[in-house]
Design a protein around this motif. Sequence first.
Motif, PDB file in Angstrom:
ATOM      1  N   GLU A  18      59.490  53.925  71.474  1.00 54.55           N
ATOM      2  CA  GLU A  18      59.341  53.746  70.027  1.00 54.55           C
ATOM      3  C   GLU A  18      59.434  52.264  69.682  1.00 54.55           C
ATOM      4  N   TYR A  70      67.103  49.647  67.108  1.00 55.70           N
ATOM      5  CA  TYR A  70      66.267  50.528  67.895  1.00 55.70           C
ATOM      6  C   TYR A  70      66.875  51.918  67.834  1.00 55.70           C
ATOM      7  N   GLN A  71      66.080  52.855  67.384  1.00 57.55           N
ATOM      8  CA  GLN A  71      66.537  54.232  67.211  1.00 57.55           C
ATOM      9  C   GLN A  71      67.841  54.284  66.408  1.00 57.55           C
TER      10      GLN A  71
END
Length: 985
Positions: A147, A170-171
């Motif tokens: 992602e 991130y995430q």
Amino acid sequence: MKVSTSQPFQIVYSLLEHEYLGYLFESYVVQRNPKGQLTLQHQTVSAKNAPEFADGLDETDFELVALTDQIQQDAVIKEFWPKKTTPADFFLKIYDPEKGDKALQDVICRYVQERMGQILERLQGKYVFIMGKDGEPTWREMEIAPEPASVLFHFRRNDDSTHYFPTIQYQNQKLDFQYKNAVIICEQPAWLLLNNVLYHFRNDVDGRKIKPFLNKKFIVIPRQVEESYFQRFVAPLVESFDVHARGFDIRSERYVARPQLTFSDAPTATVVEEVRPTRRALADSGGVAVASAAISDHIHFDLSFRYGDHTIHNGYDKRVCVKLEKKEDNYIFHRLVRNLDREQEIIRELADRALEVRNGRAVLEKATAFRWLHHHADELARMGFTVHQGSTSGKDYFIGSVSVEVGITEATDWFDVRGTVRFGEFEIPFIKLRPYILQRRHEFRLPNGQIAIIPDEWFTQYLELFAFAEEQAHSLTLRKHHLALVSDLQNGNLATVIISRKLEKLRGFESVEDQPMPVGFRGELRPYQKAGYNWLHFVKDYHFGGCLADDMGLGKTIQTLALLLQRKESGEAGGAASLLAMPTSLVYNWLSEAQKFTPDLRILTYTGTYRDKNVAQFADYDVVLTSYGIVRLDAELLKTYKFDYVILDESQAIKNPGSTTSHAVRGLHSRHRLILTGTPVENSTMDLWSQMSFINPGLLGTQTFFRKEFLKPIEKGKDEGRTRKLHALIKPFILRRHKAQVARELPDKIEHLSYCPMTEEQTHAYEETKSYYRNKILRNIEEHGTASTQFMLLQGLTKLRQIANHPRMADETYEHESGKLREVIRMIKSVVSEGHKVLVFSQFVKHLDIVRASLDERQIDYAYLDGNTRERHKVVNRFQEDEKLRVFLISLKAGGVGLNLTAADYVFILDPWWNPAVEAQAIDRAHRIGQQKTVFTYKFITKSTVEEKILALQNKKIQLVTDLITTDEAIIKSLTKEDIEELLG
């Protein structure tokens, strides 16, 4: 170390760092052992050997191999350096810290980065490694984060500085990347390598915005540079990324998009277009090839939109635009969210109105631009537009309402033209626009200094009006012969017109009134000739000059003579004589026709070296016949007399407006002017200007204007619109009838005599020869009687006939001209230019040879037939069938019988002789069954020669000649001593 394709293998992509090119990927295949593990046995893969390993590669692998090939150092050198070189020499030269080529370095960097970005976006699901220092491609494996990460940019403003740093998530977890040996392996778009994981980012983050913080907590922005830094760096960040600020405001705002057009002139601008650079151009251009084109005298329209109090140019390509506002010590970032759908709708509406906006700009030629503004002003206001002039424009333009009112009123001898032009609040006299319209200058300075652009259509609508009008004491006047132009202006709602009933009647006339014929006219005019006579009265009654342009042979002479006789009988001439100017060769023809049809006219032949140069004598005559040569010589004298009419026959003689003849005739004074011609245009449209300017001065404007607005568009541009306009201007003043139009009114065959005066040199040769034979023959008659002199008489008459035609026939050393040849060539040219065909007969082949030479000199094509011609039928068929072949020269003996030449409707007999039957046979070559046209026959008679005497003798003994005598010899035998004395007198 080769990898076997018969054993399991794996393609991998290995990251390495190049000393100059930065981070690169290379492609390898690695052998697997029986357990499926990667071994140290590997081999590089390129586009050349990839097909060997096709069983282990998919479509994406082939793309990746091609991309990695392109960024290997040898490929890069080949792409950017066409000459032979080694890698060491190339990199040391280009990347030298002091002397290196910085521009080329940047181009190479962009090239590599672009391909690295394409490689990285294809690596998901592939085996990716970091290369070991020993070149081992599978030293350390990397992951590709599935992602995208996001970046939040932080700004902390305090009393003395602003701290700036990014954080990465991130995430939904903060990613600790600082001081962790992280590297940016691709800058655009950014790819971050951290703990053997490759991260990419939302919003196309530039890696250079993260790189400074890999080993730094924050950047300090000193207070003294913060405004500039906020404007150049922070505002673009706020447009594209998430920004968290403390110490200043960021406001997201939505407004209605309000369009505005800003226009400015660009006398010399340059259009720059970025194009893909060629390999050889890169070193010099830095990757940008510039295509430039000069734009002059154009208007630039810049489309922008107002969002609240802020303006955004339509060429700006981001959905969000940030405007920085400073209030005292505080900063506000206005984050404006654009309505791109509304903006595109406005662009489409402008395109529907013929304004094509691209990248926020449109360019139109200046006159077109202001016409567009004037025409669409109301619509633009309805669409919510604001229109204003750019501050960088060199001139202050007026863009308000523009209108014009013109009034034309009939005065005694002319039309008065007055009008008002309105530019907003300013009223300008119409006459002020004259130099602008004539010189096609669009910019008019108003009293307040603003520049008004004259509407383009005015240059078409009022061009002729200004060109033909004359300035008189702050007003314009038009001559009455411009009535057609006045009507056009009125019909086009371009002017209000007030004229008298007489002129109103002229505008709507359907037929010319019938006029009574003069009592003393001998003979009767054919219906079309009577119509021509009526028309001559018509143009005279309205004080217009006229051009009678009937085909040759239709009787322009007698129509004119009838008019002049009516002037005498009615007393309208007021005792003033009329002047008839013509080629010398036509003087005797006019005299002969006048004696035949209008014997009451008192005619003065004003020609010759010994003419009485005294205009007082003109009062004793009704008509003065003269030549163009005499008019040139006596121009100053003739100017002193006021003629009733000045009439020019064969008026194409003044087709050259700069000639002495043209100047001379234009200087003559008269109540009326008339020209006669069968060919108003011989070579050029300028022929028309010269003749029309004589009969109706100013009708077609100045010579310069006519050349620019009519001659060039018609002759070079084949402009049908200008041709129609010219035709409309001259139509009321030209009466032109072709022979085919009046065919029903003509008899089948019409005969004319054309009298030709001799030149001085020809006269001398003739008189010398005549004296010799006269003395010799008359002495012989005295001594031996008429019978013994027949041969001598025939020899002498033949010699005199030859000299009457052209002295060169009798004397090859003769170098001068012949009066008859001049007239023959003139009439051949007239017939040909009118579109007719002519048969030219002569008894003398020598005479035809002289005519041939003259036609060759003038590049007039012809057919030829004499006794030596073979395949006569082919020559005849060519003349009959070839539309462009209009002249046929025929010897009388060879062509007198057995030929069918019905394509011709004119017959010229160059040297008539005794027996009219022979001439009749020649005429019948054209006038026979199958002939659809009236045949005109011209006999050319040289004045004051044996030819004229033979003609008189024929008339005297007409019964003898027609009934009894069949040969020339028989006629010679029948001549008495008195007849011979008459012939040689």
